[in-house]
Design an enzyme around this catalytic site. Structure first.
Site, PDB file in Angstrom:
ATOM      1  CB  SER A  22      -1.922   7.305  13.218  1.00 61.10           C
ATOM      2  OG  SER A  22      -1.881   7.382  11.866  1.00 61.10           O
ATOM      3  CD  GLN A  78       3.930  -1.748  -8.287  1.00 66.13           C
ATOM      4  OE1 GLN A  78       4.575  -0.889  -8.057  1.00 66.13           O
ATOM      5  NE2 GLN A  78       4.126  -2.729  -9.275  1.00 66.13           N
ATOM      6  CD  GLU A 127      -1.044  -0.582   1.344  1.00 64.70           C
ATOM      7  OE1 GLU A 127      -0.590  -0.044   2.269  1.00 64.70           O
ATOM      8  OE2 GLU A 127      -1.766   0.319   0.317  1.00 64.70           O
ATOM      9  CB  SER A 168      -1.763   6.780  -4.582  1.00 68.56           C
ATOM     10  OG  SER A 168      -0.923   6.037  -3.846  1.00 68.56           O
ATOM     11  CG  ASP A 177      -1.695   8.561   5.680  1.00 66.08           C
ATOM     12  OD1 ASP A 177      -1.963   7.277   5.264  1.00 66.08           O
ATOM     13  OD2 ASP A 177      -0.992   8.768   6.864  1.00 66.08           O
TER      14      ASP A 177
END
Ligand code: ATP
Ligand code: PLP
Ligand code: MG
Ligand code: MG
Length: 299
Positions: A12, A148, A150, A183, A224
């Site tokens: 985006s 986590q 996802e 992450s 991101d």
């Protein structure tokens, strides 16, 4: 194509603030990559504000832009494809098609997939994206950076323990994904974010990250930023431990500056969205020269 560092980054764009391509481009450029940003949306600001406005790209627009790159024979120039927030299943399918065509031009292309779908137990994209990521896109990736939640969506299993983390990592490795990075997770001690990395035939790593800011303070764009930094550092160094540590080091420096420079030190409930925007540009030197403080544990 050896020595080429050029990323096609499909994410985006926000006019104000730093998420998606706005947060990924500057660090990649500072770390020596040419970046070709292809915007999946153009919003006024990220979706965590009171409102956001702007157009969402369709799969047709994506295919059209890509056709221009293809007809000019530019596909072989990419060393990496990076994808992040995509809000529409047909657009995501088209990304799969694009990837196949770039791989024909450059079989060595590295695909870094951040399968952005949700956080903390709820999805913020249409649920139709899940099967497309799981069955079509993830199997094409070299590096994936899910959070986590996802991981739970993709594997269909809860991740409530460290044993479950490594089981989930193997789910990805069975699909030939070389490197998986979670992450952040809530599996650390209280006040600690625990991050994990697993590589096929490589190390299993964890890093404990003390949470910065008030208990309820959170940041947008950090996921991101993580993916873009990890892409750059894992390319620069064959040592995945070093790439993981450097990525976290820069994130911690950016977040520290963001917290320190908040206009008013107040309880998080009243911190405005714009006050939480990452101090990315101001952190140029920590992007170029990360100072590793938090070390990875080998498990
Ligand atoms: P996403 O939400 O983008 O899907 P994610 O949930 O893994 O992914 P974050 O939770 O934002 O993303 O974590 C990404 C990185 O940002 C972490 O590895 C950590 O280094 C850093 N980070 C995020 N929030 C904090 C915080 N409060 N304190 C310290 N570090 C943080
Ligand atoms: N892109 C847009 C348009 C967003 O609104 C957001 C989050 O609100 C993101 C990307 C992802 O941000 P993060 O890196 O925190 O997951
Ligand atoms: Mg998160
Ligand atoms: Mg993310």
């Amino acid at each position: 194509t050896t020595g080429v560092k050029r990323v096609l980054s499909i994410q985006s764009h926000v006019v104000h603030g730093y998420v998606g391509n706005k947060v990924a481009t500057f660090p990649l450029q500072l770390l020596g990559f040419d970046v070709d940003p292809l915007n999946s949306v153009q919003f006024s600001n990220h979706t965590g504000y009171n409102c956001f406005k702007g157009p969402i790209s369709t799969e047709k627009e994506l295919a059209n832009i890509f056709e221009g790159l293809e007809e000019n024979k530019l596909l072989g120039h990419y060393s990496h494809l990076l994808t992040g927030y995509i809000g529409n299943p047909l657009f995501l399918r088209q990304v799969g098609e694009i990837l196949r065509r770039i791989r024909i031009a450059n079989p060595d292309l590295i695909y870094v997939c951040d399968p952005v779908m949700g956080d903390n137990g709820s999805m913020y994209v249409p649920k139709e994206l899940l099967p497309v990521y799981r069955d079509e896109i993830i199997p094409l990736a070299d590096i994936v950076t899910p959070n986590q939640y996802e991981v739970e969506l993709l594997t269909g299993k809860e991740v409530r323990s460290e044993a479950a983390v490594w089981e989930a990592m193997d789910w990805f490795h069975e699909r030939k994904i070389k490197t998986v990075v979670i992450s952040s997770s809530d599996l650390g001690q209280p006040g600690i974010l625990r991050a994990f990395l697993s590589q096929i035939n490589g190390p299993r790593l964890a890093i404990d990250i003390p949470k910065q800011g008030d208990k309820d303070l959170f940041f947008t764009g950090t996921g991101d930023l993580f993916a873009s930094l990890f892409l750059a550092h894992s390319h620069a160094s064959g040592d995945v431990t070093e790439a993981f540590e450097k990525t976290i080091a820069t994130l911690q420096a950016v977040i520290r500056r963001t917290v320190e420079q908040m206009p008013r030190q107040r309880s998080s409930g009243s911190v405005q969205a714009w006050e939480r925007e990452l101090k990315l540009i101001q952190s140029k030197s920590e992007i170029e020269h990360p100072k590793v403080v938090l070390k990875a544990q080998r498990l």
